[in-house]
Design a protein around this motif. Structure first.
Motif, PDB file in Angstrom:
ATOM      1  N   GLN A 289      28.770  33.568  17.577  1.00 36.36           N
ATOM      2  CA  GLN A 289      28.773  32.804  16.319  1.00 36.36           C
ATOM      3  C   GLN A 289      30.189  32.647  15.759  1.00 36.36           C
ATOM      4  OE1 GLN A 289      25.464  33.297  13.660  1.00 36.36           O
ATOM      5  NE2 GLN A 289      26.757  33.008  11.867  1.00 36.36           N
TER       6      GLN A 289
ATOM      7  N   ILE B 207      10.771  38.725   7.837  1.00 35.81           N
ATOM      8  CA  ILE B 207      11.776  39.258   8.757  1.00 35.81           C
ATOM      9  C   ILE B 207      12.531  40.446   8.157  1.00 35.81           C
ATOM     10  CG2 ILE B 207      13.562  37.630   8.059  1.00 35.81           C
ATOM     11  CD1 ILE B 207      14.384  37.420  11.014  1.00 35.81           C
TER      12      ILE B 207
ATOM     13  N   THR C 199      15.401  37.672  14.977  1.00 35.61           N
ATOM     14  CA  THR C 199      16.825  37.931  14.790  1.00 35.61           C
ATOM     15  C   THR C 199      17.125  39.373  14.400  1.00 35.61           C
ATOM     16  OG1 THR C 199      16.899  35.653  13.968  1.00 35.61           O
ATOM     17  CG2 THR C 199      18.879  36.982  13.665  1.00 35.61           C
ATOM     18  N   PHE C 200      16.289  39.943  13.561  1.00 30.13           N
ATOM     19  CA  PHE C 200      16.566  41.300  13.077  1.00 30.13           C
ATOM     20  C   PHE C 200      15.956  42.357  13.994  1.00 30.13           C
ATOM     21  CE2 PHE C 200      17.052  39.733   8.403  1.00 30.13           C
ATOM     22  CZ  PHE C 200      18.246  39.132   8.756  1.00 30.13           C
TER      23      PHE C 200
ATOM     24  N   ILE D  69      23.334  44.522   9.114  1.00 24.08           N
ATOM     25  CA  ILE D  69      22.307  43.569   8.664  1.00 24.08           C
ATOM     26  C   ILE D  69      21.638  44.085   7.394  1.00 24.08           C
ATOM     27  CG2 ILE D  69      20.101  42.494   9.241  1.00 24.08           C
ATOM     28  CD1 ILE D  69      20.949  42.652  12.211  1.00 24.08           C
TER      29      ILE D  69
ATOM     30  N   THR E 115      20.199  33.871   8.430  1.00 21.57           N
ATOM     31  CA  THR E 115      20.353  35.296   8.712  1.00 21.57           C
ATOM     32  C   THR E 115      21.834  35.655   8.682  1.00 21.57           C
ATOM     33  OG1 THR E 115      20.321  34.818  11.070  1.00 21.57           O
ATOM     34  CG2 THR E 115      18.218  35.412  10.057  1.00 21.57           C
TER      35      THR E 115
ATOM     36  N   ASN F  57      25.283  37.568  10.687  1.00 22.62           N
ATOM     37  CA  ASN F  57      25.827  37.842  12.018  1.00 22.62           C
ATOM     38  C   ASN F  57      26.674  39.117  12.029  1.00 22.62           C
ATOM     39  OD1 ASN F  57      26.520  37.166  14.776  1.00 22.62           O
ATOM     40  ND2 ASN F  57      28.546  36.595  14.015  1.00 22.62           N
TER      41      ASN F  57
ATOM     42  N   ASN G 268      15.045  33.077  14.473  1.00 24.02           N
ATOM     43  CA  ASN G 268      14.682  33.532  13.132  1.00 24.02           C
ATOM     44  C   ASN G 268      13.285  33.026  12.792  1.00 24.02           C
ATOM     45  OD1 ASN G 268      14.407  34.004  10.416  1.00 24.02           O
ATOM     46  ND2 ASN G 268      16.151  32.743   9.791  1.00 24.02           N
TER      47      ASN G 268
ATOM     48  N   LYS H 163      22.512  35.102  17.249  1.00 22.15           N
ATOM     49  CA  LYS H 163      22.838  36.535  17.297  1.00 22.15           C
ATOM     50  C   LYS H 163      22.355  37.191  18.576  1.00 22.15           C
ATOM     51  CE  LYS H 163      23.310  35.349  12.815  1.00 22.15           C
ATOM     52  NZ  LYS H 163      23.056  33.970  12.324  1.00 22.15           N
TER      53      LYS H 163
END
Lengths: 335, 335, 335, 335
Positions: free
Chosen positions: B64, D123, D80-81, B91, B107, B109, D116, D58
């Motif tokens: 990213q 999330i 994503t997480f 995060i 989200t 990065n 995501n 990510k």
């Protein structure tokens, strides 16, 4: 998105396009010149980004565009074997305008993009000369852009149809101002039978398909204030426009997309160590992304509709998409 | 070029560094945190460029950074198997500060860079936790940067010597203003016997060489107004600094360099579609190029001189370069 | 590592090098040709990888090498404004040998690499012609490689000294067989005062430094069976060799490294859909990595030692590193 | 081109897929595992290439895949997480199977790809654990691949419709043998209203469009003997498949394509310095190019047709494309 007034690359203020068409005996080729602005590009460079969609190609100048993010000559489009003549002439013209080149200052990076028009043109004749490059540059002017089988597009073919030069544009409104992204394509790609129209129809020229030996050059210009990373991202979206037409960026195709911005110029001899530039907020970049994909797709279709049916070498024949569309009205296909 | 007041990454105004050292039983590892500024990095990102010198590595977040040219979390350095714990914590901290993440907005990065400290540390113990990441972040402050065997550098080795954290900086004067480029390295690379000092001497720890399984992370910061393409170019010059030390960027080494600029921030929610930024004239970039190569070379030497002799796992031993220099004064070598 | 019998690129079996030197009036330039093998390169291509260390350069042919991992013409080195003449001639020679080019088969990708020799040569004279390319190709043969101020190196300068053509090689033993990696450089880079010798000394020509406008081309060949990804990795290590000499790959320098393998050829018209090739185990690649860095460093020094002192344009003077070494024996510096 | 027997990624012999679906309260997420073969991937790696279509993502592990051209763990897809939990578990599983990792041999590169799913899933709950990764891996088997709202696809959306997991494949005959290219997508991309069906229709869910915050992961496998450069080229053609559906690879979308080959394995500890591998002739690569574009396009449509209508967070609703197709038969649209 809505097109600009001309639906052409020259909807971007200051951009000029010129064609030199070469037709004699077995020769059907030429040069197309694109000037991002009317001044001296070496002294006042424009920012640019380039995407090599598929690198089976012989375009020159791209390495430096990637490193420095700028263009410092006009862009010339021609056939594969005309690249050297055009590059040489761009250098000589640069020196004529700026005698310090190669002496008191750096050398100059000619930018010449190419496709192989050998399906129609006798490319082994090396018909393109430096004088043809001069002629295309001399013919360049703002305003409507002639399309089809002229300039570098004279001998090009696409999807089994006659190809060539096509253009389109899209308008964007941001912060109360109107911006434009314009596209000019040199369309010489796509296997016969693969073309898909926006309505889903698949016009086939009924010529045999086969291995792709073409290429496509997509040149975009915009007056949006994008930096070269952003311009590279926008250029990449030209590949989406090609894919929507049915292309898969074939092995033997040199598919190159390039996007320049006229929003701020980069001085060869900067007056100060630091200078302010305007930059767009990154989330808004979806606007030129969408514009790039749409206008590339439409510019190719415009090229194919503008080019007349043309005999090729070795008994081949390349019909016009315009004729196919006349012969296949929609009510016949979907009744 | 002359170093900054601290000869450290934190000579760049606003940059803070913090270490969390973990030592117990067979564990010798840790986390080092770098904060480009003291605010919320998700809301006010900094521009950055990254160079993958050799990609045998497991750092996260780089894809990213390359696409968008920005960093939106602090940078964490740790051992290879500590990356997930650190990324997860970045995060969660991001969400705590910005509850819209993953809901009303995109989200986040996390940026975590790593080397394998398995020559000293029992890396299979997975000793690094999210709390260690918190501790390193909590310890971060401007000012002098502690070097050697601490933080992420606790268990690192280089050229057969004990390695670890090192830092250095260089000053540049442009337009009457002073700018700084600072470097912090996590030095864990180089085959025993390959190290070359600036005076040409080759300090050998007399331990057997062998295949390289190390890595090196080079983090640069600057207050020069560079865009992300320029920052990428500067980051690449970290590789020159490593090569001057005798490295050839070995197959098994994850060598990553990254450079961020604190000159202008990139808002997550831009207030306006367009914003002005200052940009350096490209020809002046040789200044930060030279600074990057010099400061990287020196930062590695600083790391090796600051780290004390340390026993490794399996009976290995990693001496201190400082001891070698004391035992090998120049007059003995060149008489 | 130990050099090959000739300590030259031509230690790689089958590789030939030829020079064409052009000297008259204010002209001091030329062409150097490298043939990976003695056959038809279009029909039997060699695998190659390329690293753009710094892309301020005008070399042509690299885009396709990156996409396809092969070279299909000899390599020509020349001055920046001689590129078009050399590229054009490579195309015409390709057609003469393979009349199907551009007709029944694809076009051909000429590979021409360049540096700006304007500090000595009147580059605006466009002295290099296609006939000079022919002459360099005709002069190509295996065996010892002449170094210094000849061929493309005639007018080149480096670190304030006279530069030019240099070569070196390294041997590797694997599986009971001996392999070679050879390097040929066109050395035209480096700021006066930056050169570092392997013993740490910094020979200064006492000429003013200044902004770099040079470039360096590093061509490597090997008979190791590497694929193009591996060859790209090896090519990148040429940058380490340059950095060890004090270079930081300056903004205005077009620094390109390329590595080809003669181990297996790639047929233009493959006889079968699948073919077996031998490949080296990846962990062994540290051997050619080290060879590439060492031989590049030495090849540059060989170039600088072989080139005689030469007056430049505008009253400049470029001494010989050989003279400096004679005038600065080691015992005077380190007593 | 014709699909394989299952029209699925698992048409490639030896490839296994497993899903772990997590649904409770506000949680609708999961993990999907892809195993290129049934053995130990660390000891017997597979070759792979990766294309970052748009890097707003990510995913972890890609840097090393690019450098070395190999995959050494199963591929996990998740939200994503959930990436850190999955990556951590892949490392621990690798160590359990190969205790030398991080000690006597190098570390291991976990490969986790993400989108995501925050439009449906909470999330911020971090619902994915290492045990879920284990469960997906344990569930992996060859044969038919379940599609739609399960595994990593449980909470995904695309073009305003419910998205998720989709798969498709294409067969190729070469040299009398049949080969397969299979695709599995995690479809979570595309602005509402942009979807284009192969017949040109534009199904709109009548939900408001807006800025894209999705992503799409395209995983391809094949038994064709391609090297990593070729696999990278094939992976890139996944972008063409996405574009044909109306995508333009939006700014906020992390669009990643990856292709692996099962044709030859890369030993972690090679038994010999050199080994023979079979390679396809480059001109034949148009076959897997076309297969990649076609199967990616179809896999996304399969995902959208298999997923049932699903309520989202915050009152949103994501209909099923299957329902739209039932409600909009072709004769009504084109009469």
């Amino acid at each position: 998105m809505r097109p600009g007034a001309l639906n052409a690359l020259c909807d971007v203020p200051g951009v000029a396009v010129g064609h030199r068409t070469i037709r004699r005996d077995a020769i059907a080729t030429g040069v197309t010149a694109i000037l991002p602005h009317g001044g001296d590009l070496f002294r006042d460079k424009v920012r640019a980004g380039v995407e090599v969609i598929n690198g089976f190609g012989k375009s020159v100048g791209l390495i430096q565009v990637r490193e420095l993010g700028t263009i410092e000559t006009p862009l010339l489009l021609t056939n594969t074997f005309g690249v050297s003549a055009c590059a040489d002439r761009l250098i000589r013209r640069g020196i004529a305008a700026n005698p310090a080149i190669g002496r008191a200052t750096s050398t100059i990076n000619p930018l010449v993009l190419e496709c192989n028009d050998g399906a129609i043109n006798d490319i082994q004749a090396f018909a393109v000369s430096g004088d043809d490059a001069d002629a295309a540059l001399a013919a360049a002017r703002p305003g409507p852009v002639a399309q089809g089988a002229l300039g570098a597009g004279t001998g090009m073919t696409a999807f089994g149809f006659k190809g060539g030069i096509g253009t389109a544009s899209r308008r964007m409104t941001l912060d109360g101002r109107t911006f434009t992204l314009g596209v000019l394509v040199l369309a010489n790609f796509g296997v016969s039978g693969d073309l898909v129209l926006p309505d889903g129809r698949r016009p086939s020229p009924r010529a045999p398909g086969g291995e792709e030996r073409g290429s496509v050059i997509v040149v975009m210009g915009t007056d949006l204030p994008l930096d070269d990373r952003q311009l590279t991202r926008v250029a990449r979206r030209g590949a989406a426009g090609l894919a929507r037409l049915g292309a898969f960026w074939g092995n033997g195709s040199g598919d190159i997309a390039l996007c320049f911005s006229t929003a701020d110029r980069v001085a060869h001899d900067p007056a100060t160590p630091f200078a302010p530039v305007m930059r767009i907020a990154e989330p808004l970049i979806d606007l030129p992304f969408r514009a790039a994909a749409e206008a590339t797709q439409e510019a190719v279709l415009n090229a194919l509709c503008a080019a007349p049916p043309t005999p090729g070498r070795d008994g081949a024949f390349f019909p016009s998409l315009a004729d196919w569309l006349r012969e296949n009205p929609i009510h016949e296909n979907f009744s």
